[in-house]
Write a protein that holds these residues in place. Structure first.
Motif, PDB file in Angstrom:
ATOM      1  N   SER A  40       0.841  -1.190   0.000  1.00  0.00           N
ATOM      2  CA  SER A  40       0.000   0.000   0.000  1.00  0.00           C
ATOM      3  C   SER A  40       0.887   1.255   0.000  1.00  0.00           C
ATOM      4  O   SER A  40       2.038   1.184   0.436  1.00  0.00           O
ATOM      5  CB  SER A  40      -0.791  -0.112   1.299  1.00  0.00           C
ATOM      6  OG  SER A  40      -1.530   0.992   1.575  1.00  0.00           O
ATOM      7  N   CYS A  95      -1.139   2.286 -12.602  1.00  0.00           N
ATOM      8  CA  CYS A  95      -1.148   1.940 -11.180  1.00  0.00           C
ATOM      9  C   CYS A  95      -0.242   0.776 -10.816  1.00  0.00           C
ATOM     10  O   CYS A  95      -0.393   0.188  -9.753  1.00  0.00           O
ATOM     11  CB  CYS A  95      -2.585   1.665 -10.747  1.00  0.00           C
ATOM     12  SG  CYS A  95      -3.417   0.503 -11.862  1.00  0.00           S
ATOM     13  N   ASN A 127       0.295   0.177  -4.145  1.00  0.00           N
ATOM     14  CA  ASN A 127      -1.026  -0.282  -4.566  1.00  0.00           C
ATOM     15  C   ASN A 127      -1.106  -1.754  -4.188  1.00  0.00           C
ATOM     16  O   ASN A 127      -0.205  -2.526  -4.519  1.00  0.00           O
ATOM     17  CB  ASN A 127      -1.146  -0.104  -6.098  1.00  0.00           C
ATOM     18  CG  ASN A 127      -2.534  -0.408  -6.633  1.00  0.00           C
ATOM     19  OD1 ASN A 127      -3.186  -1.360  -6.217  1.00  0.00           O
ATOM     20  ND2 ASN A 127      -2.980   0.418  -7.551  1.00  0.00           N
ATOM     21  N   TYR A 157      -6.944  -8.243   0.686  1.00  0.00           N
ATOM     22  CA  TYR A 157      -6.177  -8.184  -0.565  1.00  0.00           C
ATOM     23  C   TYR A 157      -5.474  -9.523  -0.790  1.00  0.00           C
ATOM     24  O   TYR A 157      -4.241  -9.588  -0.834  1.00  0.00           O
ATOM     25  CB  TYR A 157      -5.182  -7.019  -0.519  1.00  0.00           C
ATOM     26  CG  TYR A 157      -5.881  -5.686  -0.327  1.00  0.00           C
ATOM     27  CD1 TYR A 157      -6.342  -4.974  -1.433  1.00  0.00           C
ATOM     28  CD2 TYR A 157      -6.140  -5.190   0.942  1.00  0.00           C
ATOM     29  CE1 TYR A 157      -7.029  -3.776  -1.268  1.00  0.00           C
ATOM     30  CE2 TYR A 157      -6.835  -3.994   1.117  1.00  0.00           C
ATOM     31  CZ  TYR A 157      -7.263  -3.295   0.010  1.00  0.00           C
ATOM     32  OH  TYR A 157      -7.956  -2.120   0.183  1.00  0.00           O
TER      33      TYR A 157
ATOM     34  N   SER B  40      -5.640   5.301   0.566  1.00  0.00           N
ATOM     35  CA  SER B  40      -4.805   4.114   0.572  1.00  0.00           C
ATOM     36  C   SER B  40      -5.411   3.067   1.519  1.00  0.00           C
ATOM     37  O   SER B  40      -6.151   3.422   2.431  1.00  0.00           O
ATOM     38  CB  SER B  40      -3.465   4.624   1.091  1.00  0.00           C
ATOM     39  OG  SER B  40      -2.572   3.618   1.335  1.00  0.00           O
ATOM     40  N   CYS B  95     -10.275  -2.920  -8.691  1.00  0.00           N
ATOM     41  CA  CYS B  95      -9.549  -2.060  -7.759  1.00  0.00           C
ATOM     42  C   CYS B  95     -10.245  -0.729  -7.461  1.00  0.00           C
ATOM     43  O   CYS B  95      -9.610   0.194  -6.957  1.00  0.00           O
ATOM     44  CB  CYS B  95      -8.154  -1.808  -8.316  1.00  0.00           C
ATOM     45  SG  CYS B  95      -8.186  -1.274 -10.030  1.00  0.00           S
ATOM     46  N   ASN B 127      -7.232   2.387  -2.348  1.00  0.00           N
ATOM     47  CA  ASN B 127      -6.397   2.515  -3.548  1.00  0.00           C
ATOM     48  C   ASN B 127      -6.298   4.005  -3.859  1.00  0.00           C
ATOM     49  O   ASN B 127      -7.317   4.692  -3.919  1.00  0.00           O
ATOM     50  CB  ASN B 127      -7.088   1.761  -4.705  1.00  0.00           C
ATOM     51  CG  ASN B 127      -6.247   1.672  -5.954  1.00  0.00           C
ATOM     52  OD1 ASN B 127      -5.585   2.619  -6.350  1.00  0.00           O
ATOM     53  ND2 ASN B 127      -6.274   0.517  -6.584  1.00  0.00           N
TER      54      ASN B 127
END
Lengths: 223, 223
Positions: A40, A95, A127, A157, B40, B95, B127
């Motif tokens: 992140s 990204c 990301n 995630y 984030s 995302c 994100n």
């Protein structure tokens, strides 16, 4: 439209996988250990990598880094303080890094030749989603997670954590003020990726860095 | 292939913009203030939103939340503790949220009618890149940044901060242990988006929450 997108996406990923396979072969032939660091934004990849580069150089290793960001060369400038050659890749809105960007930036990188290099670090764009689909030819994919982010990130995630070869918990000096639940975090990481190496580190205090550096030295056959 | 991708991407964004315009009209007609919270992963959107929902309910406001994540319904369960109706949207690998997901989840949401609702919060997928391109029909886009992430994030992710209507700095209770440089952070936010509202908050201690809640009450015409 959805079918066309899925097909195009498959095409892009297939092309990326082919390029990444070529990169992996080049890295293996040159004897350089390549790592892809994903997390992140704000996990502390750059501080962690700066300390990693400095400590590896102190052990006599030849190291270099490519660093991805949408904009700015802040990270390259920070990493250059380690004395290692560093090159910034600006993705301008994209990204994640991809194998084509890596290939292109290696091609005309006058400071660095793969021959004689022990370790090459690739710091991906901050990301937790998009970088997981793009192989960069690395041998070790590292998923980083800071104690400030919450213990449930691996569950939220799973794509990244499932595809990682090592996990690094960063900023453990902040564990107490953040109320970080270490056992829960380790349980969640292991639920998504059983048996993964987990390093608990602080780039600020140096905690856990020895274990990490020893792991790298072993993987890169430095010892 | 690049031309085809750019064309397809334009097509997708155009379709999203049309759907979002329709949503915005519905929200305006119903008199509901809609906010899109972007940050984030690990910035503390959920803790911040839980406290926001609780405090707005204590003031008699009718509030609801949609929350996006790739996987898990952890966030919906946490937010439900506020007593407000909450619905989880799982994107399964995508995302960002988009206007179609919002439309679909509003359609069959039995607990909530837009009529009579004062504020609807949409917590986006964690994100800093992809959500900035997708209008969800919101009136206020909120970019959140925690003190643990580093002051340079607005410069590194200008797309999001430039498109935001308000910025929220979270976890200010951790500012000291993180060595957070407040002036630098404010300068960077203002460089990307001059004159933006900035709220400095801690969901843990409640610092700065009054100012934020007063802003929402005023924007939603609650007072």
């Amino acid at each position: 439209m959805t079918t066309r997108i899925v097909e195009l996406r498959r095409g892009i990923l297939k092309k990326n996988d082919e390029l990444a396979a070529g990169l992996r072969e080049r890295f293996t032939t040159a004897g350089v250990l390549v790592l892809n660091l994903v997390s992140s934004p704000g996990t502390g990849k750059t501080a962690f990598l700066e300390r990693t580069l400095t400590e590896l150089r102190a052990r006599g290793a030849s190291v270099a880094a490519l660093v991805g960001d949408l904009e700015t060369d802040n990270d390259a400038r920070r990493l250059a303080a380690s004395g290692a050659p560093v090159r910034q890749i600006n993705t301008h809105g994209i990204c994640h890094l991809d194998a084509e960007m890596i290939t292109r930036h290696l091609e005309d990188w006058k400071d660095v030749s793969l021959i004689g290099l022990n370790l090459l670090f690739i710091e991906n764009v901050g990301n937790l989603v998009c970088p997981s689909s793009y192989d960069l030819g690395e041998r070790i994919r590292v998923a980083l997670l800071s104690v400030t982010e919450g213990e449930d990130k691996p569950l939220k995630y799973p794509g990244l954590f499932n595809s990682a070869d090592a996990a690094v918990i960063t900023k453990i000096d902040l564990a107490k003020p953040c109320g970080f639940d270490r056992d829960q975090a380790l349980r969640n990481i292991n639920e998504i990726r059983p048996g993964i190496h987990v390093f608990e580190t602080s780039a600020k205090t140096g905690a856990g860095m020895d274990e990490w550096i020893n792991y790298l030295a072993w993987e890169a056959k430095l010892t």
